[in-house]
Design an enzyme around this catalytic site. Structure first.
Site, mmCIF file in Angstrom:
data_model
loop_
_atom_site.group_PDB
_atom_site.id
_atom_site.type_symbol
_atom_site.label_atom_id
_atom_site.label_comp_id
_atom_site.label_asym_id
_atom_site.label_seq_id
_atom_site.Cartn_x
_atom_site.Cartn_y
_atom_site.Cartn_z
ATOM 1 N N GLY A 16 0.778 -1.245 0.000
ATOM 2 C CA GLY A 16 0.000 0.000 0.000
ATOM 3 C C GLY A 16 0.804 1.286 0.000
ATOM 4 N N ARG A 37 6.022 -6.800 8.926
ATOM 5 C CA ARG A 37 6.208 -8.195 9.344
ATOM 6 C C ARG A 37 6.599 -9.084 8.163
ATOM 7 N NH1 ARG A 37 0.416 -8.512 11.963
ATOM 8 N NH2 ARG A 37 0.182 -7.401 10.002
ATOM 9 N N ARG A 38 5.965 -8.897 7.005
ATOM 10 C CA ARG A 38 6.197 -9.792 5.860
ATOM 11 C C ARG A 38 7.468 -9.411 5.106
ATOM 12 N NH1 ARG A 38 0.786 -8.689 2.901
ATOM 13 N NH2 ARG A 38 1.109 -6.750 4.023
ATOM 14 N N ASN A 89 4.372 4.925 8.909
ATOM 15 C CA ASN A 89 3.195 4.670 8.065
ATOM 16 C C ASN A 89 2.395 3.445 8.506
ATOM 17 O OD1 ASN A 89 1.684 4.307 5.303
ATOM 18 N ND2 ASN A 89 2.920 2.446 5.577
ATOM 19 N N SER A 141 -4.961 10.214 8.930
ATOM 20 C CA SER A 141 -6.118 9.868 8.082
ATOM 21 C C SER A 141 -7.121 11.015 8.131
ATOM 22 C CB SER A 141 -6.773 8.599 8.652
ATOM 23 O OG SER A 141 -8.008 8.351 8.032
ATOM 24 N N TYR A 154 -9.939 3.038 15.840
ATOM 25 C CA TYR A 154 -9.125 3.460 14.690
ATOM 26 C C TYR A 154 -9.143 4.988 14.570
ATOM 27 C CZ TYR A 154 -7.380 4.188 10.002
ATOM 28 O OH TYR A 154 -6.648 4.647 8.931
ATOM 29 N N GLY A 185 -7.553 9.988 2.609
ATOM 30 C CA GLY A 185 -8.907 9.448 2.722
ATOM 31 C C GLY A 185 -8.879 8.040 2.149
ATOM 32 N N PHE A 191 -5.733 -2.248 3.140
ATOM 33 C CA PHE A 191 -6.351 -1.769 4.382
ATOM 34 C C PHE A 191 -7.716 -2.403 4.675
ATOM 35 C CE2 PHE A 191 -8.989 1.204 6.795
ATOM 36 C CZ PHE A 191 -8.174 1.487 7.878
#
Ligand code: NAP
Length: 264
Positions: A16, A37-38, A89, A141, A154, A185, A191
């Site tokens: 993303g 993590r990945r 991020n 956000s 969130y 936005g 996500f």
């Protein structure tokens, strides 16, 4: 710096907006430290960034675990990597009524979106201030601008990011270090899959304006490079953020609730 290139540290670089911010930074002459993590998607990204002339270090880390931010900062120091640009991020959302939410998920969200972001910033800022040079980008956000029933934690976590970012940006004026809070936005990324909630009103409802992660990253990079305090990505999102910020909550709560309520 590694060689003559400034070094940027990007969290949430495996997909993303984070991956696109890393591309943007590489295009603008930075080397990268990528974390999430990945590992596999970050290795693939590192190969891609090499073609743009950027060297990347990949560090796998789980920011939802206490102590990870501190361990990452120590790791960077041990490797002799001085960070010129910090991009906080990494983040995740979850939907549904708070009283029915999974407590482990709530904790994960608070750790990644709030605690790790704050701890990483605290760990890496002093050396930037000492060098009188540095850039910090925090990804908040449009959810930062009003409470969000059905995504209460969130939205509150993103309100924290905006408040924190604006405050330290002011504290740091005149130091050579700038802090920019980026407010995207609805944006195409992983996500919504991760949030496991129906965001169809946000992404497909009347007036929905969904951006690509590449465009959000392009705007975020430019705002950060210019040392801007806050940047809301996209005209429609600027209007939505202003209405969230200035509407009485008696109005914004039912409107936001209707937009965020799952099962539309
Ligand atoms: N997409 C939107 O509509 C939107 C709108 C406004 C703001 N944002 C914000 O933009 C930021 C990036 O999100 P995105 O849209 O690009 O979503 P995404 O594609 O899901 O990316 C999220 C990134 O955060 C990382 N992450 C999640 N949990 C983590 C953990 N426990 N430890 C370390 N890294 C973790 C993920 O990596 P791993 O899974 O590999 O760990 C991934 O790289 C987030 O802060 C989000 O809140 C998104």
């Amino acid at each position: 710096m590694t060689g003559n290139r400034p070094l940027a540290f990007v969290t949430g670089a495996s997909s993303g907006i984070g991956a696109d911010l890393a591309r943007e930074l590489a295009r603008h002459g930075h080397d990268l430290v990528l974390t999430a993590r990945r590992t596999e998607p970050m290795r693939a990204l590192a190969d891609e960034l090499k073609t743009l002339g950027a060297a990347s270090t990949v560090i796998s880390a789980d920011l939802s675990k206490p102590g990870t931010a501190e361990a990452l900062a120590r790791d960077l120091e041990t490797r002799g990597l001085a960070i010129d640009v910090l991009v906080n991020n990494a983040g995740l959302g979850a939907g549904g009524p708070f009283h029915e939410s999974d407590p482990a998920r709530v904790s994960e969200m608070l750790y990644v979106n709030v605690v790790a972001l704050t701890e990483l910033t605290r760990a890496l800022l002093p050396s930037m201030v000492k060098r009188k040079s540095g850039r910090v980008l925090l990804v908040a956000s449009t959810a930062s601008f009003q409470p969000g029933p059905s995504m209460a934690v969130y939205c509150a976590s993103k309100a924290f990011v905006l408040s924190f970012g604006e405050a330290i940006s002011y504290e740091l004026r005149g130091t050579g270090v700038t802090v920019t809070t980026l407010c995207p936005g609805p944006t195409h990324s992983e996500f919504t899959t991760v949030a496991k909630t129906d965001t169809s009103m946000l992404f497909e409802g009347p007036g929905a304006s969904v951006m690509t992660s590449a465009e959000v990253a392009r705007q975020g990079y430019r705002a950060m490079a210019a040392g801007k305090r806050v940047h809301i990505a996209g005209l429609m999102n600027k209007i939505i953020a202003a209405s969230g910020r200035f509407s009485p909550h008696a109005i914004s709560l039912p409107v936001t609730s209707a937009i965020l309520k799952p099962g539309k």
